[in-house]
Design a protein around this motif. Sequence first.
Motif, PDB file in Angstrom:
ATOM      1  N   UNK B 597      -4.474  -7.568   7.275  1.00  0.00           N
ATOM      2  CA  UNK B 597      -4.884  -8.748   8.047  1.00  0.00           C
ATOM      3  C   UNK B 597      -3.737  -9.039   9.008  1.00  0.00           C
ATOM      4  N   UNK B 598      -3.922  -8.649  10.262  1.00  0.00           N
ATOM      5  CA  UNK B 598      -2.810  -8.707  11.204  1.00  0.00           C
ATOM      6  C   UNK B 598      -2.464 -10.129  11.625  1.00  0.00           C
ATOM      7  N   UNK B 599      -3.344 -11.076  11.304  1.00  0.00           N
ATOM      8  CA  UNK B 599      -3.032 -12.481  11.577  1.00  0.00           C
ATOM      9  C   UNK B 599      -1.896 -12.961  10.676  1.00  0.00           C
ATOM     10  N   UNK B 600      -1.890 -12.415   9.437  1.00  0.00           N
ATOM     11  CA  UNK B 600      -0.928 -12.902   8.441  1.00  0.00           C
ATOM     12  C   UNK B 600       0.315 -12.022   8.404  1.00  0.00           C
ATOM     13  N   UNK B 601       0.143 -10.704   8.661  1.00  0.00           N
ATOM     14  CA  UNK B 601       1.226  -9.743   8.458  1.00  0.00           C
ATOM     15  C   UNK B 601       2.458 -10.123   9.283  1.00  0.00           C
ATOM     16  N   UNK B 602       3.617 -10.088   8.599  1.00  0.00           N
ATOM     17  CA  UNK B 602       4.864 -10.418   9.272  1.00  0.00           C
ATOM     18  C   UNK B 602       5.642  -9.160   9.656  1.00  0.00           C
ATOM     19  N   UNK B 603       5.098  -8.005   9.314  1.00  0.00           N
ATOM     20  CA  UNK B 603       5.761  -6.755   9.675  1.00  0.00           C
ATOM     21  C   UNK B 603       7.050  -6.495   8.916  1.00  0.00           C
ATOM     22  N   UNK B 604       7.144  -6.998   7.693  1.00  0.00           N
ATOM     23  CA  UNK B 604       8.398  -6.854   6.932  1.00  0.00           C
ATOM     24  C   UNK B 604       8.604  -5.419   6.454  1.00  0.00           C
ATOM     25  N   UNK B 605       7.505  -4.662   6.287  1.00  0.00           N
ATOM     26  CA  UNK B 605       7.646  -3.259   5.906  1.00  0.00           C
ATOM     27  C   UNK B 605       7.747  -3.015   4.411  1.00  0.00           C
ATOM     28  N   UNK B 606       7.536  -4.036   3.589  1.00  0.00           N
ATOM     29  CA  UNK B 606       7.615  -3.809   2.148  1.00  0.00           C
ATOM     30  C   UNK B 606       6.484  -2.922   1.650  1.00  0.00           C
ATOM     31  N   UNK B 607       5.334  -2.978   2.334  1.00  0.00           N
ATOM     32  CA  UNK B 607       4.213  -2.109   1.983  1.00  0.00           C
ATOM     33  C   UNK B 607       4.548  -0.654   2.303  1.00  0.00           C
ATOM     34  N   UNK B 608       5.216  -0.459   3.411  1.00  0.00           N
ATOM     35  CA  UNK B 608       5.575   0.874   3.876  1.00  0.00           C
ATOM     36  C   UNK B 608       6.477   1.568   2.842  1.00  0.00           C
ATOM     37  N   UNK B 609       7.403   0.789   2.258  1.00  0.00           N
ATOM     38  CA  UNK B 609       8.303   1.349   1.252  1.00  0.00           C
ATOM     39  C   UNK B 609       7.551   1.820   0.012  1.00  0.00           C
ATOM     40  N   UNK B 610       6.406   1.163  -0.279  1.00  0.00           N
ATOM     41  CA  UNK B 610       5.686   1.481  -1.513  1.00  0.00           C
ATOM     42  C   UNK B 610       4.764   2.681  -1.341  1.00  0.00           C
ATOM     43  N   UNK B 611       4.412   3.033  -0.121  1.00  0.00           N
ATOM     44  CA  UNK B 611       3.361   4.025   0.098  1.00  0.00           C
ATOM     45  C   UNK B 611       3.868   5.433  -0.195  1.00  0.00           C
ATOM     46  N   UNK B 612       3.178   6.117  -1.120  1.00  0.00           N
ATOM     47  CA  UNK B 612       3.570   7.475  -1.487  1.00  0.00           C
ATOM     48  C   UNK B 612       3.010   8.496  -0.506  1.00  0.00           C
ATOM     49  N   UNK B 613       2.178   8.060   0.440  1.00  0.00           N
ATOM     50  CA  UNK B 613       1.504   9.005   1.339  1.00  0.00           C
ATOM     51  C   UNK B 613       1.945   8.859   2.788  1.00  0.00           C
ATOM     52  N   UNK B 623       4.549  -5.678  15.851  1.00  0.00           N
ATOM     53  CA  UNK B 623       5.318  -5.918  14.636  1.00  0.00           C
ATOM     54  C   UNK B 623       4.415  -6.277  13.448  1.00  0.00           C
ATOM     55  N   UNK B 624       3.412  -5.441  13.256  1.00  0.00           N
ATOM     56  CA  UNK B 624       2.531  -5.581  12.090  1.00  0.00           C
ATOM     57  C   UNK B 624       2.342  -4.191  11.465  1.00  0.00           C
ATOM     58  N   UNK B 625       1.966  -4.199  10.180  1.00  0.00           N
ATOM     59  CA  UNK B 625       1.714  -2.927   9.490  1.00  0.00           C
ATOM     60  C   UNK B 625       0.385  -2.338   9.951  1.00  0.00           C
ATOM     61  N   UNK B 626       0.340  -1.003  10.076  1.00  0.00           N
ATOM     62  CA  UNK B 626      -0.877  -0.299  10.462  1.00  0.00           C
ATOM     63  C   UNK B 626      -1.121   0.799   9.431  1.00  0.00           C
ATOM     64  N   UNK B 627      -2.389   0.899   8.964  1.00  0.00           N
ATOM     65  CA  UNK B 627      -2.716   1.893   7.935  1.00  0.00           C
ATOM     66  C   UNK B 627      -3.422   3.084   8.579  1.00  0.00           C
ATOM     67  N   UNK B 628      -2.949   4.293   8.258  1.00  0.00           N
ATOM     68  CA  UNK B 628      -3.624   5.515   8.697  1.00  0.00           C
ATOM     69  C   UNK B 628      -4.686   5.856   7.655  1.00  0.00           C
ATOM     70  N   UNK B 629      -5.961   5.668   8.026  1.00  0.00           N
ATOM     71  CA  UNK B 629      -7.050   5.819   7.052  1.00  0.00           C
ATOM     72  C   UNK B 629      -7.190   7.235   6.527  1.00  0.00           C
TER      73      UNK B 629
END
Lengths: 148, 668
Positions: B597-613, B623-629
């Motif tokens: 939800x790009x309205x809420x995302x602060x772009x901190x990157x904590x999700x990016x650190x968790x992603x194994x893929x 400055x928001x997270x983007x997911x490669x489907x």
Amino acid sequence: MSEKKFDPVIVGFFCNWCTSAAADLAGTSRLHYPPNIRPIRVMCSSTVDPVYLIRALQEGADATILGGCHPGDCHYITGNYKARRRVAIVKTVLKSLGFDDTRVLLEWISGSEGPKFARVMNEYTDYIKQRGPSDFKYLDSLGGEEVE
Amino acid sequence: MAMKRIGVFICHCGRNIAGTVDVKRVAEEIGKREDVAFSTTYIFMCSQPGQKLIEDSIKKYNLDGVVVANCSPTLHERTMRNAAARAGLNPYRVEIANIREWAAWPHEDNPEAATRKAIRIINATIEKLKANASLEPIEVPVTRRALVIGGGVAGMQAALDLADSGIETILVEKESSIGGNMFRLSETFPTLDCPQCILTPKMNDVGGHPNIKLYTYSEVEDVEGFMGNFKVKIKKKATFVDWDKCTGCGECLRVCPVHVDSEFDLGMAKRTSIYIANEQAVPLKALIDENSCIRLQFEKKVREGKIKPKKNVKICSKCADVCEPKAIHFQNNEEIVEENVGAIIVATGYEVVPAEAFPELGGKYPDVITALQFERLLAPSGPTAGVPRRPSDGKIPDSIAFLHCVGSRDPQNGVPYCSRICCMYTIKQAMLVKHARPDIAVYDFYIDIRSNGKGYEEFYHRAKEEYGVNFIRGKVSKVYKVGDKYRVQGVDTLTGRIIEVDVDMVVLATAAKGSSTVKELAKKLRIPYDEWGWLKETHLKLKPLETPVGGVFIAGAAQFIKDITDSVSQGSGAAAKAMALLAKPELEKEPLLAKVDQEICAGCGRCKDQCAYDAISIDPVRHVAVVNEALCEGCGACSANCPTTAIQVVNFKKGQIIRAVDILAEVF
């Protein structure tokens, strides 16, 4: 407290690939374990936000169990390691606030370990029965509400 | 918008659920909910009338969501979703409440508790379902190539079938030649064909097939990706020989001064340090064993600074000196290659427990060997040219004992299961020693003879009646040395007498286990295995070739010990499965993926650190997270680490799970 025998509520978060499959296998093999375990399937143990565990304890559960794949065997490569870290932190927080940290349990149960699933559920339910109702519920009763 | 008109369909599953769970009461209880428009039970929801009931009810009651309370979602989730789709309801608005495996069966001793638990599971499932979104599957392109791991008979069959259908196939084998364990065998039961005759055509077909890319002496190093699009790293181990130049003439083998135990002959013969797997190897190429080669060991010690070479020292290069095509270069030619494939077949085969694991049965003596080692002594192409000789002194034995079930059907000392092939190959070996030496005394100690294949029972009777093999029903307790002979002590359970025989040689039919390297490989592929190293299939009866990882199939003895007939059938079966997958130009991928939800995302990157893929990136501008489907697998590790709930897995949103948890945690 009423004199009724303590019948704990245990919420189980089971990962889709290992522990849910083990729960299926335990059922198919007609292995018995206490109905106190209330299961929910999640895709991976790593998706279990610490909030889910705390919420379950707040809402009435006496304990929570999180089941994932064995270290190194995670379907999502490293999800179970992330879950392990999260659970360690939840336990530390619970303990530092004076709550019983054994009410959050993390177990690795693979899809072929139906007997292990049944054994863990039996042992943990016995343990929680001995341990008595959760501190969280005790706090509820301080608020004036009778807990059955 | 939360769903308001949910239909709940409770399956009796014959008596499987209804025998324990009071399904009528469950339907009534659930029917009281305001958001449930219709709730009913039926004897078999998965039957055609059951599915019709769901379809009709969706239309009749204008349902906006469906919960089917039946068996594990691994079995009928798709059936129910398809039924909903036929009635015009988005399939992702259907959820399964597993009240059979998770309530009826484990609590069949407590119907009241099972019923209450079923109600609770359904209520929790409804709470989760209510906020489900309608979704469409994501289409991803398919790489029309396949990888087969293991060049035994199952893997070769799979590779040939795939290649014949026009699919480019990569075959990886850890040894320097394909052929697997089958190529070690003397003759095969029950027809007494010799594998050196019947397997070589297949080996040559594989070696020369235009659609097969063969990597021998290679191992799978790493696997990335998903069904239809795997990226595989293959390690070609160092051979120290240029295989493009090597002609397989074997001149080098004649001059090499070092002799060590041969892997192919399982220690029954020696090979040189530079060697070719066997005379009929495919590919017929020489390689140097780094651990025994004088020159490579010397060079290694110099590199490590352990020795300082004198000037002008002449170190062994006999093999290179005689090599006419100048193929031997002594250079470490280890290499990692990358291949893209759409499907993977694992056919890694089996191993037998070594005789040394059974000291009480004489496993410590040189003349007490495993049946697989004995195969080499019986093989016409083996070190003794098919005449069995004692490893200790080369004597042709006057008497021999075969021991069945060594470590099999023995949970205390080995494995609990029957190793399946031992009865038949022991009978065959008993026959073959009689061929080689008709007057030999053969004692065959068995518990039960298991001869359940085409022509197998007849084969057993032939051994008894035509060949005069002494079959003794009973287990051997002890084998020990008496002079030049081995005393086999056991009991004949048919007569109840203690039996003692002195023999020249003992052959142990030791338990079979999965290949020793399979666990490492299984971890790379993320497929499950059991404690004995057998790979676990999706369903033992109905999906024996599939694994829980889409696009990865298993064949042959990697799944469980099996004979050649079954291994070949499974090889073809797994190839058919892979073909079906690769026949489509595009694959449908579950859309249950992470969404930001790009309205809420602060772009901190904590999700990016968790992603194994590596599926998440941070857009540098917004400055928001983007997911490669294409990369996201939907595990949800990111969502658990997001401080703002901006990233969530579709249809597994936090609010959905918490609502379900509230129901589950309720005291009563």
